[in-house]
Design a protein around this motif. Structure first.
Motif, PDB file in Angstrom:
ATOM      1  N   PHE A  98      40.874  44.826  39.463  1.00 39.77           N
ATOM      2  CA  PHE A  98      40.936  45.411  38.124  1.00 39.77           C
ATOM      3  C   PHE A  98      41.789  44.647  37.128  1.00 39.77           C
ATOM      4  CE2 PHE A  98      40.104  48.959  41.068  1.00 39.77           C
ATOM      5  CZ  PHE A  98      38.861  49.339  40.594  1.00 39.77           C
ATOM      6  N   ALA A  99      42.355  43.525  37.520  1.00 37.91           N
ATOM      7  CA  ALA A  99      43.202  42.778  36.582  1.00 37.91           C
ATOM      8  C   ALA A  99      42.347  41.873  35.710  1.00 37.91           C
ATOM      9  CB  ALA A  99      44.236  41.951  37.339  1.00 37.91           C
ATOM     10  N   LEU A 100      42.775  41.755  34.464  1.00 33.50           N
ATOM     11  CA  LEU A 100      42.153  40.805  33.558  1.00 33.50           C
ATOM     12  C   LEU A 100      42.413  39.394  34.073  1.00 33.50           C
ATOM     13  CD1 LEU A 100      43.222  42.416  30.174  1.00 33.50           C
ATOM     14  CD2 LEU A 100      40.925  42.400  31.166  1.00 33.50           C
ATOM     15  N   ILE A 101      41.458  38.531  33.879  1.00 34.67           N
ATOM     16  CA  ILE A 101      41.586  37.147  34.326  1.00 34.67           C
ATOM     17  C   ILE A 101      41.791  36.275  33.087  1.00 34.67           C
ATOM     18  CG2 ILE A 101      40.466  35.251  35.555  1.00 34.67           C
ATOM     19  CD1 ILE A 101      38.789  37.479  37.015  1.00 34.67           C
ATOM     20  N   MET A 102      43.020  35.877  32.885  1.00 34.26           N
ATOM     21  CA  MET A 102      43.397  35.075  31.724  1.00 34.26           C
ATOM     22  C   MET A 102      43.136  33.600  32.068  1.00 34.26           C
ATOM     23  SD  MET A 102      44.340  37.614  29.897  1.00 34.26           S
ATOM     24  CE  MET A 102      45.246  37.024  28.502  1.00 34.26           C
ATOM     25  N   VAL A 103      41.876  33.237  32.108  1.00 33.38           N
ATOM     26  CA  VAL A 103      41.451  31.963  32.674  1.00 33.38           C
ATOM     27  C   VAL A 103      42.008  30.755  31.908  1.00 33.38           C
ATOM     28  CG1 VAL A 103      39.245  31.783  31.445  1.00 33.38           C
ATOM     29  CG2 VAL A 103      39.477  30.810  33.732  1.00 33.38           C
ATOM     30  N   ASN A 104      42.335  30.902  30.645  1.00 29.08           N
ATOM     31  CA  ASN A 104      42.871  29.781  29.869  1.00 29.08           C
ATOM     32  C   ASN A 104      44.396  29.741  29.817  1.00 29.08           C
ATOM     33  OD1 ASN A 104      40.440  28.498  29.095  1.00 29.08           O
ATOM     34  ND2 ASN A 104      40.075  30.156  27.648  1.00 29.08           N
ATOM     35  N   LYS A 105      45.050  30.745  30.376  1.00 29.12           N
ATOM     36  CA  LYS A 105      46.505  30.806  30.299  1.00 29.12           C
ATOM     37  C   LYS A 105      47.190  30.987  31.646  1.00 29.12           C
ATOM     38  CE  LYS A 105      46.489  32.794  25.673  1.00 29.12           C
ATOM     39  NZ  LYS A 105      46.864  33.913  24.843  1.00 29.12           N
ATOM     40  N   ALA A 106      46.535  31.613  32.576  1.00 26.55           N
ATOM     41  CA  ALA A 106      47.174  31.985  33.841  1.00 26.55           C
ATOM     42  C   ALA A 106      47.505  30.764  34.695  1.00 26.55           C
ATOM     43  CB  ALA A 106      46.268  32.927  34.627  1.00 26.55           C
ATOM     44  N   ALA A 107      48.617  30.884  35.414  1.00 28.18           N
ATOM     45  CA  ALA A 107      48.988  29.873  36.394  1.00 28.18           C
ATOM     46  C   ALA A 107      48.050  29.987  37.598  1.00 28.18           C
ATOM     47  CB  ALA A 107      50.436  30.090  36.829  1.00 28.18           C
ATOM     48  N   ALA A 108      48.040  28.953  38.414  1.00 26.63           N
ATOM     49  CA  ALA A 108      47.158  28.928  39.583  1.00 26.63           C
ATOM     50  C   ALA A 108      47.390  30.120  40.506  1.00 26.63           C
ATOM     51  CB  ALA A 108      47.346  27.617  40.343  1.00 26.63           C
ATOM     52  N   GLU A 109      48.647  30.529  40.685  1.00 21.56           N
ATOM     53  CA  GLU A 109      48.940  31.655  41.580  1.00 21.56           C
ATOM     54  C   GLU A 109      48.277  32.943  41.088  1.00 21.56           C
ATOM     55  OE1 GLU A 109      51.394  29.671  40.179  1.00 21.56           O
ATOM     56  OE2 GLU A 109      51.683  28.424  41.951  1.00 21.56           O
ATOM     57  N   GLU A 110      48.305  33.166  39.776  1.00 22.38           N
ATOM     58  CA  GLU A 110      47.673  34.369  39.228  1.00 22.38           C
ATOM     59  C   GLU A 110      46.157  34.280  39.339  1.00 22.38           C
ATOM     60  OE1 GLU A 110      47.234  36.395  34.883  1.00 22.38           O
ATOM     61  OE2 GLU A 110      49.300  36.039  35.562  1.00 22.38           O
ATOM     62  N   LEU A 111      45.613  33.109  39.094  1.00 26.25           N
ATOM     63  CA  LEU A 111      44.164  32.940  39.218  1.00 26.25           C
ATOM     64  C   LEU A 111      43.715  33.170  40.656  1.00 26.25           C
ATOM     65  CD1 LEU A 111      43.673  29.834  36.913  1.00 26.25           C
ATOM     66  CD2 LEU A 111      43.035  32.209  36.421  1.00 26.25           C
ATOM     67  N   GLN A 112      44.518  32.738  41.604  1.00 28.90           N
ATOM     68  CA  GLN A 112      44.190  32.956  43.008  1.00 28.90           C
ATOM     69  C   GLN A 112      44.061  34.452  43.288  1.00 28.90           C
ATOM     70  OE1 GLN A 112      47.014  31.211  45.729  1.00 28.90           O
ATOM     71  NE2 GLN A 112      46.055  32.153  47.495  1.00 28.90           N
ATOM     72  N   LEU A 113      44.984  35.257  42.762  1.00 30.82           N
ATOM     73  CA  LEU A 113      44.958  36.708  42.974  1.00 30.82           C
ATOM     74  C   LEU A 113      43.777  37.381  42.291  1.00 30.82           C
ATOM     75  CD1 LEU A 113      48.698  37.608  42.348  1.00 30.82           C
ATOM     76  CD2 LEU A 113      47.511  37.697  44.532  1.00 30.82           C
ATOM     77  N   THR A 114      43.565  37.052  41.025  1.00 25.27           N
ATOM     78  CA  THR A 114      42.570  37.773  40.233  1.00 25.27           C
ATOM     79  C   THR A 114      41.138  37.309  40.467  1.00 25.27           C
ATOM     80  OG1 THR A 114      42.952  36.287  38.357  1.00 25.27           O
ATOM     81  CG2 THR A 114      44.222  38.348  38.409  1.00 25.27           C
ATOM     82  N   MET A 115      40.985  36.034  40.849  1.00 25.63           N
ATOM     83  CA  MET A 115      39.643  35.501  41.068  1.00 25.63           C
ATOM     84  C   MET A 115      39.246  35.509  42.544  1.00 25.63           C
ATOM     85  SD  MET A 115      39.619  32.297  38.387  1.00 25.63           S
ATOM     86  CE  MET A 115      37.944  31.805  38.793  1.00 25.63           C
ATOM     87  N   ASP A 116      40.190  35.827  43.433  1.00 27.12           N
ATOM     88  CA  ASP A 116      39.950  35.825  44.872  1.00 27.12           C
ATOM     89  C   ASP A 116      39.455  34.462  45.342  1.00 27.12           C
ATOM     90  OD1 ASP A 116      39.836  36.807  47.472  1.00 27.12           O
ATOM     91  OD2 ASP A 116      37.800  37.589  47.233  1.00 27.12           O
ATOM     92  N   VAL A 117      40.260  33.441  45.020  1.00 32.98           N
ATOM     93  CA  VAL A 117      39.948  32.071  45.418  1.00 32.98           C
ATOM     94  C   VAL A 117      41.110  31.496  46.218  1.00 32.98           C
ATOM     95  CG1 VAL A 117      38.403  31.648  43.458  1.00 32.98           C
ATOM     96  CG2 VAL A 117      40.842  31.129  43.237  1.00 32.98           C
ATOM     97  N   THR A 118      40.859  30.387  46.864  1.00 38.07           N
ATOM     98  CA  THR A 118      41.902  29.703  47.626  1.00 38.07           C
ATOM     99  C   THR A 118      42.891  29.051  46.661  1.00 38.07           C
ATOM    100  OG1 THR A 118      40.728  27.595  47.666  1.00 38.07           O
ATOM    101  CG2 THR A 118      40.238  29.173  49.469  1.00 38.07           C
ATOM    102  N   PRO A 119      44.061  28.705  47.161  1.00 38.63           N
ATOM    103  CA  PRO A 119      45.017  27.994  46.297  1.00 38.63           C
ATOM    104  C   PRO A 119      44.434  26.690  45.748  1.00 38.63           C
ATOM    105  CG  PRO A 119      46.112  28.751  48.295  1.00 38.63           C
ATOM    106  CD  PRO A 119      44.639  29.025  48.470  1.00 38.63           C
ATOM    107  N   GLU A 120      43.614  26.019  46.543  1.00 40.15           N
ATOM    108  CA  GLU A 120      43.010  24.758  46.101  1.00 40.15           C
ATOM    109  C   GLU A 120      42.042  24.980  44.936  1.00 40.15           C
ATOM    110  OE1 GLU A 120      44.675  24.558  50.009  1.00 40.15           O
ATOM    111  OE2 GLU A 120      42.985  25.822  49.390  1.00 40.15           O
ATOM    112  N   VAL A 121      41.239  26.008  45.017  1.00 40.58           N
ATOM    113  CA  VAL A 121      40.283  26.300  43.941  1.00 40.58           C
ATOM    114  C   VAL A 121      41.036  26.749  42.684  1.00 40.58           C
ATOM    115  CG1 VAL A 121      38.376  27.796  43.201  1.00 40.58           C
ATOM    116  CG2 VAL A 121      38.351  26.766  45.487  1.00 40.58           C
ATOM    117  N   ALA A 122      42.061  27.557  42.855  1.00 40.97           N
ATOM    118  CA  ALA A 122      42.869  27.984  41.703  1.00 40.97           C
ATOM    119  C   ALA A 122      43.497  26.774  41.015  1.00 40.97           C
ATOM    120  CB  ALA A 122      43.935  28.972  42.141  1.00 40.97           C
TER     121      ALA A 122
END
Length: 161
Positions: A98-122
């Motif tokens: 349910f979290a917004l995905i701030m794809v242009n601002k978020a750090a890799a760690e946040e993208l990993q959580l919100t997008m359900d991706v590996t650290p490498e993909v983030a």
């Protein structure tokens, strides 16, 4: 004075209405639970949060992971009870679903959580945007090497550009 037959009819009507009420409540609870995707943390969300909030509040108020963390902290301060492990599961569940995905601002760690991706993909998402500029659409996000297009599509309503 009520006749015995009328009393029996009234008691049967009351019993029928009581059973109907239980069915409606059970169906409503199932409908609320169905709005939440299955996964780790769902049971804890239902246990801790559903006493005061229905699914519509969560679904109508998407937040960033930081805002969800603040909301959970406020809930705990207002008396919501959960163990530290339950709070952690709830926060991860909300971030993932349910979290917004701030794809242009978020750090890799946040993208990993919100997008359900590996650290490498983030990290690849962050690298792609630094090399190519801000993402403008979901289709731009799908251009990142290693990204799962189906995961992006499943979350497209949560992306903020």
């Amino acid at each position: 004075m009520m006749r015995a037959r009328d009393r029996v009819v009234n008691e049967r009507m009351f019993a029928t209405l009581a059973v109907f009420a239980v069915i409606v409540v059970a169906a409503s609870t199932a409908a609320i639970q169905d709005k939440f995707p299955d996964g780790p943390g769902k049971a804890e969300v239902m246990k801790v949060c559903s006493g005061c909030h229905d699914a519509e509040i969560v679904l109508a108020n998407l937040k960033t992971p930081g805002e969800w963390a603040e909301t959970l902290q406020n809930m705990a301060q207002q008396g919501a009870e959960a163990t530290p492990a339950e709070w952690t599961l709830i926060e991860k569940y909300l971030d993932l679903n349910f979290a917004l995905i701030m794809v242009n601002k978020a750090a890799a760690e946040e993208l990993q959580l919100t997008m359900d991706v590996t650290p490498e993909v983030a990290a690849a998402v962050v690298k792609y945007r630094s090399e190519n500029g801000s993402f403008k659409s979901v289709d731009d996000v799908k251009k990142v090497a290693g990204i799962d297009a189906a995961k992006v599509d499943a979350r497209k309503s949560r992306f903020v550009f």
